[in-house]
Scaffold this motif. Structure first.
Motif, PDB file in Angstrom:
ATOM      1  N   TRP A 175     -15.620  37.435 -41.279  1.00 63.37           N
ATOM      2  CA  TRP A 175     -16.960  36.689 -40.937  1.00 63.37           C
ATOM      3  C   TRP A 175     -16.808  36.095 -39.602  1.00 63.37           C
ATOM      4  O   TRP A 175     -17.860  35.380 -39.357  1.00 63.37           O
ATOM      5  CB  TRP A 175     -17.302  35.714 -42.156  1.00 63.37           C
ATOM      6  CG  TRP A 175     -15.886  35.001 -42.502  1.00 63.37           C
ATOM      7  CD1 TRP A 175     -14.941  35.093 -43.671  1.00 63.37           C
ATOM      8  CD2 TRP A 175     -15.408  33.549 -41.911  1.00 63.37           C
ATOM      9  NE1 TRP A 175     -14.069  33.986 -43.645  1.00 63.37           N
ATOM     10  CE2 TRP A 175     -14.314  33.236 -42.669  1.00 63.37           C
ATOM     11  CE3 TRP A 175     -15.797  32.918 -40.859  1.00 63.37           C
ATOM     12  CZ2 TRP A 175     -13.631  32.105 -42.578  1.00 63.37           C
ATOM     13  CZ3 TRP A 175     -15.096  31.825 -40.564  1.00 63.37           C
ATOM     14  CH2 TRP A 175     -13.998  31.324 -41.340  1.00 63.37           C
ATOM     15  N   TYR A 188     -18.379  27.065 -37.311  1.00 61.60           N
ATOM     16  CA  TYR A 188     -18.484  27.656 -38.603  1.00 61.60           C
ATOM     17  C   TYR A 188     -18.012  26.381 -39.279  1.00 61.60           C
ATOM     18  O   TYR A 188     -16.798  25.739 -39.225  1.00 61.60           O
ATOM     19  CB  TYR A 188     -17.017  28.692 -38.727  1.00 61.60           C
ATOM     20  CG  TYR A 188     -17.496  29.947 -37.748  1.00 61.60           C
ATOM     21  CD1 TYR A 188     -18.230  30.985 -38.587  1.00 61.60           C
ATOM     22  CD2 TYR A 188     -17.213  30.017 -36.256  1.00 61.60           C
ATOM     23  CE1 TYR A 188     -18.496  32.013 -37.788  1.00 61.60           C
ATOM     24  CE2 TYR A 188     -17.538  31.254 -35.830  1.00 61.60           C
ATOM     25  CZ  TYR A 188     -18.050  32.223 -36.530  1.00 61.60           C
ATOM     26  OH  TYR A 188     -18.322  33.408 -35.653  1.00 61.60           O
ATOM     27  N   THR A 214     -28.495  22.102 -38.992  1.00 65.41           N
ATOM     28  CA  THR A 214     -27.864  22.991 -38.008  1.00 65.41           C
ATOM     29  C   THR A 214     -28.882  23.435 -36.774  1.00 65.41           C
ATOM     30  O   THR A 214     -30.115  23.526 -37.122  1.00 65.41           O
ATOM     31  CB  THR A 214     -27.561  24.393 -38.399  1.00 65.41           C
ATOM     32  OG1 THR A 214     -26.846  24.476 -39.607  1.00 65.41           O
ATOM     33  CG2 THR A 214     -26.815  25.338 -37.429  1.00 65.41           C
ATOM     34  N   TRP A 251     -23.959  30.663 -31.392  1.00 63.71           N
ATOM     35  CA  TRP A 251     -24.015  31.081 -32.933  1.00 63.71           C
ATOM     36  C   TRP A 251     -23.411  29.792 -33.701  1.00 63.71           C
ATOM     37  O   TRP A 251     -22.468  29.350 -33.571  1.00 63.71           O
ATOM     38  CB  TRP A 251     -22.979  32.263 -32.824  1.00 63.71           C
ATOM     39  CG  TRP A 251     -22.889  32.967 -34.311  1.00 63.71           C
ATOM     40  CD1 TRP A 251     -22.242  32.514 -35.322  1.00 63.71           C
ATOM     41  CD2 TRP A 251     -23.486  34.150 -34.848  1.00 63.71           C
ATOM     42  NE1 TRP A 251     -22.353  33.438 -36.494  1.00 63.71           N
ATOM     43  CE2 TRP A 251     -23.213  34.274 -36.131  1.00 63.71           C
ATOM     44  CE3 TRP A 251     -24.412  35.148 -34.060  1.00 63.71           C
ATOM     45  CZ2 TRP A 251     -23.419  35.554 -36.986  1.00 63.71           C
ATOM     46  CZ3 TRP A 251     -24.859  36.015 -34.917  1.00 63.71           C
ATOM     47  CH2 TRP A 251     -24.662  36.184 -36.384  1.00 63.71           C
ATOM     48  N   LYS A 252     -24.295  29.527 -34.559  1.00 64.64           N
ATOM     49  CA  LYS A 252     -23.999  28.422 -35.591  1.00 64.64           C
ATOM     50  C   LYS A 252     -23.869  28.494 -37.190  1.00 64.64           C
ATOM     51  O   LYS A 252     -24.940  29.240 -37.531  1.00 64.64           O
ATOM     52  CB  LYS A 252     -24.952  27.293 -35.015  1.00 64.64           C
ATOM     53  CG  LYS A 252     -25.046  26.869 -33.839  1.00 64.64           C
ATOM     54  CD  LYS A 252     -23.734  25.912 -33.152  1.00 64.64           C
ATOM     55  CE  LYS A 252     -24.148  25.406 -31.975  1.00 64.64           C
ATOM     56  NZ  LYS A 252     -25.181  24.512 -31.777  1.00 64.64           N
ATOM     57  N   GLU A 253     -23.073  28.712 -37.928  1.00 64.67           N
ATOM     58  CA  GLU A 253     -22.842  28.810 -39.068  1.00 64.67           C
ATOM     59  C   GLU A 253     -22.325  27.532 -39.767  1.00 64.67           C
ATOM     60  O   GLU A 253     -21.644  26.826 -39.592  1.00 64.67           O
ATOM     61  CB  GLU A 253     -21.942  29.848 -39.592  1.00 64.67           C
ATOM     62  CG  GLU A 253     -22.239  31.200 -39.075  1.00 64.67           C
ATOM     63  CD  GLU A 253     -21.448  32.231 -39.587  1.00 64.67           C
ATOM     64  OE1 GLU A 253     -20.870  32.079 -41.145  1.00 64.67           O
ATOM     65  OE2 GLU A 253     -21.353  33.476 -39.230  1.00 64.67           O
ATOM     66  N   ASN A 254     -23.489  27.178 -40.727  1.00 65.89           N
ATOM     67  CA  ASN A 254     -23.539  25.826 -41.587  1.00 65.89           C
ATOM     68  C   ASN A 254     -23.911  26.272 -42.617  1.00 65.89           C
ATOM     69  O   ASN A 254     -25.045  26.200 -43.213  1.00 65.89           O
ATOM     70  CB  ASN A 254     -24.397  24.737 -40.943  1.00 65.89           C
ATOM     71  CG  ASN A 254     -24.176  23.484 -41.666  1.00 65.89           C
ATOM     72  OD1 ASN A 254     -23.376  23.363 -42.619  1.00 65.89           O
ATOM     73  ND2 ASN A 254     -24.746  22.404 -41.150  1.00 65.89           N
ATOM     74  N   GLY A 255     -22.847  26.481 -43.687  1.00 68.46           N
ATOM     75  CA  GLY A 255     -23.193  27.008 -45.182  1.00 68.46           C
ATOM     76  C   GLY A 255     -22.771  26.074 -46.091  1.00 68.46           C
ATOM     77  O   GLY A 255     -22.303  25.008 -45.927  1.00 68.46           O
ATOM     78  N   SER A 266     -32.205  24.515 -40.586  1.00 70.18           N
ATOM     79  CA  SER A 266     -31.908  24.919 -39.420  1.00 70.18           C
ATOM     80  C   SER A 266     -32.934  25.191 -38.472  1.00 70.18           C
ATOM     81  O   SER A 266     -33.758  25.536 -38.813  1.00 70.18           O
ATOM     82  CB  SER A 266     -30.985  26.540 -39.469  1.00 70.18           C
ATOM     83  OG  SER A 266     -31.980  27.491 -39.924  1.00 70.18           O
ATOM     84  N   VAL A 283     -27.025  30.267 -39.008  1.00 70.33           N
ATOM     85  CA  VAL A 283     -26.799  31.142 -40.076  1.00 70.33           C
ATOM     86  C   VAL A 283     -26.567  30.288 -41.302  1.00 70.33           C
ATOM     87  O   VAL A 283     -25.649  29.367 -41.160  1.00 70.33           O
ATOM     88  CB  VAL A 283     -25.539  32.101 -39.688  1.00 70.33           C
ATOM     89  CG1 VAL A 283     -25.162  32.945 -40.893  1.00 70.33           C
ATOM     90  CG2 VAL A 283     -25.835  33.049 -38.789  1.00 70.33           C
ATOM     91  N   TYR A 284     -27.039  30.403 -42.282  1.00 67.37           N
ATOM     92  CA  TYR A 284     -26.489  29.754 -43.666  1.00 67.37           C
ATOM     93  C   TYR A 284     -25.718  31.055 -44.387  1.00 67.37           C
ATOM     94  O   TYR A 284     -26.150  32.121 -44.568  1.00 67.37           O
ATOM     95  CB  TYR A 284     -27.728  29.551 -44.550  1.00 67.37           C
ATOM     96  CG  TYR A 284     -27.024  29.083 -45.796  1.00 67.37           C
ATOM     97  CD1 TYR A 284     -26.454  28.138 -46.329  1.00 67.37           C
ATOM     98  CD2 TYR A 284     -27.065  30.152 -47.094  1.00 67.37           C
ATOM     99  CE1 TYR A 284     -26.124  27.286 -47.472  1.00 67.37           C
ATOM    100  CE2 TYR A 284     -26.565  29.649 -48.109  1.00 67.37           C
ATOM    101  CZ  TYR A 284     -26.021  28.519 -48.337  1.00 67.37           C
ATOM    102  OH  TYR A 284     -25.834  28.138 -49.676  1.00 67.37           O
ATOM    103  N   ARG A 285     -24.562  30.725 -44.804  1.00 67.60           N
ATOM    104  CA  ARG A 285     -23.822  31.674 -45.405  1.00 67.60           C
ATOM    105  C   ARG A 285     -23.041  30.808 -46.598  1.00 67.60           C
ATOM    106  O   ARG A 285     -22.250  29.864 -46.170  1.00 67.60           O
ATOM    107  CB  ARG A 285     -22.480  32.205 -44.641  1.00 67.60           C
ATOM    108  CG  ARG A 285     -21.749  33.146 -45.362  1.00 67.60           C
ATOM    109  CD  ARG A 285     -20.553  33.775 -44.151  1.00 67.60           C
ATOM    110  NE  ARG A 285     -21.030  33.937 -43.026  1.00 67.60           N
ATOM    111  CZ  ARG A 285     -21.283  35.027 -42.623  1.00 67.60           C
ATOM    112  NH1 ARG A 285     -21.354  36.310 -43.410  1.00 67.60           N
ATOM    113  NH2 ARG A 285     -21.534  35.311 -41.296  1.00 67.60           N
TER     114      ARG A 285
END
Length: 474
Positions: free
Chosen positions: A74, A304, A324, A331-335, A353, A362-364
């Motif tokens: 990921w 991440y 976010t 690239w920003k992922e805050n899940g 976001s 990105v929400y993961r």
């Protein structure tokens, strides 16, 4: 509109972190360790810290795992990380002090510009400040010590309370991927907090992490424990000046809420642009315990962060809230991740976001309901504001439900700033920039109002500055 004008007036004095802190300064250090990550480097860090043998052996096990584990599938957008080029341990030319006046002037100025001494005086019962690899300022109010609260730099806690620390250290968040194992081998700094049974700490405690220069890795480790029926709110702040190259942040937070306890963790990550930001965050909630995460992810070039809760006991609950901001080609992922392992557990995830000028937010997330976790409930809500055609938002939920009595729901929305909204606000006397800022602040307003005031101010102002001046709309 009056509400926006009030917010705007309140936060107008706060500037973006790069404007406040300027370009990085050059510092000299007592110790710097860089280059290839070897057994000798890991053992030298352990020796410098005077660690007991169990911690040295834990570090070496983590190094073995780091060497064996593949890069997670990921992970993307981190090609520039060259671990052999980074300084992995940087000890500043100062010892840990309890007065701001005792810090070297060039370091103290950073914290003063961020308003940390003022926030401490107004709102905090305990504060630790880390510069690069070490806690350099630490102060705990006497009334907390009288209640039996333990709050110490992690290195000191490892030496003074080895049995207590060992119960939690990398047991809440085991080395399940390569970067978590790397953290376990090289960790330095962070804080250990323990609140005894039945003790309620109404004012927040805080630890602030600062990266001072380019080409450094910061890997602090923090543990926050609320024993039976206790209450604690810990705030984690992060920042850096404008870096000429990049630096790598790979921290870890482990939380534990014992039976009936409430644990709140609020993070305001206001990194400058050249920070590659990884976070490893997890808490365990026993029966009737509550865990609340708030994750404000602003700045950095890549992020991440996935605050996670394991609902281990019956009736445990968690709320995970994320903001976010991805402006520019970042690239920003805050899940969020939740594991329902017991009956009548509940979780609520809210993620907001904002993306602009080529940013990807990105929400993961994962919601796992184990068989036997009867009547578990979970709701995930993801709201995205996309401000131009070059930007994007992605929602990647993963539900694993093995209990037929569980109720698991997910909803997601995506919207833009329309010309109609802007025209309406302009007709009400707003300038173009203020109109855009009003829409963005309104989008995240329900989250900001639940933050401690000083941090709502800072986060609101950063968001306003990030998105108030945009070249494209719709």
């Amino acid at each position: 509109m009056q509400e926006f004008q009030n917010i705007h007036a309140t936060i107008s004095h706060v500037e973006s972190v790069e404007e406040v802190l300027g370009i990085e300064k050059k510092f000299s250090y007592q110790v710097e360790l860089k280059g290839r990550i070897t057994k000798d480097m890991v053992e030298e860090i352990s020796r410098l810290k005077g660690e007991p043998d169990w911690m040295r052996r834990l570090r070496l096990r983590m190094l073995e795992l780091f060497e064996k584990l593949p890069t997670p599938k990921w992970v993307r957008a981190v090609q520039e990380i060259d671990l052999e080029a980074l300084v992995h341990y940087a000890k500043p030319q100062t010892e840990t002090v309890s007065s701001w006046d005792q810090l070297p002037k060039e370091i103290r100025e950073y914290y003063e510009k961020l308003g940390l001494p003022e926030i401490e005086a107004k709102a905090l019962l305990g504060l630790g400040a880390q510069f690069d690899s070490e806690i350099i300022y630490f102060n705990l109010k006497k009334k907390l010590q009288e209640k039996g609260v333990i709050m110490l730099p992690m290195e000191e806690a490892v030496r003074k309370y080895p049995d207590l620390v060992q119960r939690y250290f990398m047991r809440v968040f085991p080395p399940e991927h390569k970067f978590a194992a790397l953290h376990g081998a090289l960790w330095s700094g962070g804080v250990f907090i323990y609140v005894p049974p039945g003790v309620r700490i109404e004012q927040p405690l805080e630890t602030f992490f600062f990266i001072g220069q380019s080409m450094e890795s910061q890997m602090e480790h923090s543990i926050v424990v609320a024993d039976k029926d206790a209450y604690v709110h810990w705030i984690e702040g992060c920042s850096a000046p404008r870096l000429l190259k990049y630096s790598f942040h790979n921290g870890m937070v482990e939380g534990y809420a014992h039976e009936g306890a409430t644990l709140k963790i609020t993070t305001v990550q206001n990194w400058s642009r050249n920070v590659v930001n990884f976070n490893n965050k997890r808490a365990i909630a026993e029966a009737r315990a509550k865990v609340h995460w708030v994750e404000g992810s602003i700045g950095s070039k890549t992020t991440y962060t996935f605050p996670s809760t394991v609902l281990k006991g019956e009736g445990a609950s968690t709320e995970i809230v994320g903001i976010t901001a991805a402006k520019g080609p970042y690239w920003k992922e805050n899940g969020a991740k939740v594991w329902h392992l017991a009956p009548r557990t509940s979780s609520r995830v809210v993620n907001k976001s904002i993306s602009a000028e080529g940013g990807v937010a990105v929400y993961r997330g994962i919601v796992h309901v184990q068989r036997g976790a009867k009547y578990a409930k979970s709701h995930v809500q993801c709201d995205s504001l996309v401000l131009d055609k070059d930007s994007a938002t992605l929602t990647v939920p993963h539900d694993q439900v093995f209990e037929e009595t569980a109720v698991v729901t997910h909803e997601a929305t995506a919207s833009t700033i329309s010309e109609e909204k802007l025209a309406y606000l302009r007709a009400r006397g707003f300038t173009e920039d203020d109109a855009k800022a009003a829409i963005v602040l309104g989008f995240v307003g329900d989250i900001l109002k639940d933050l401690p005031f000083e941090y709502a101010v800072v986060l609101g102002r950063v968001i306003e500055l990030e998105f108030g001046k945009l070249s494209k709309v719709g």
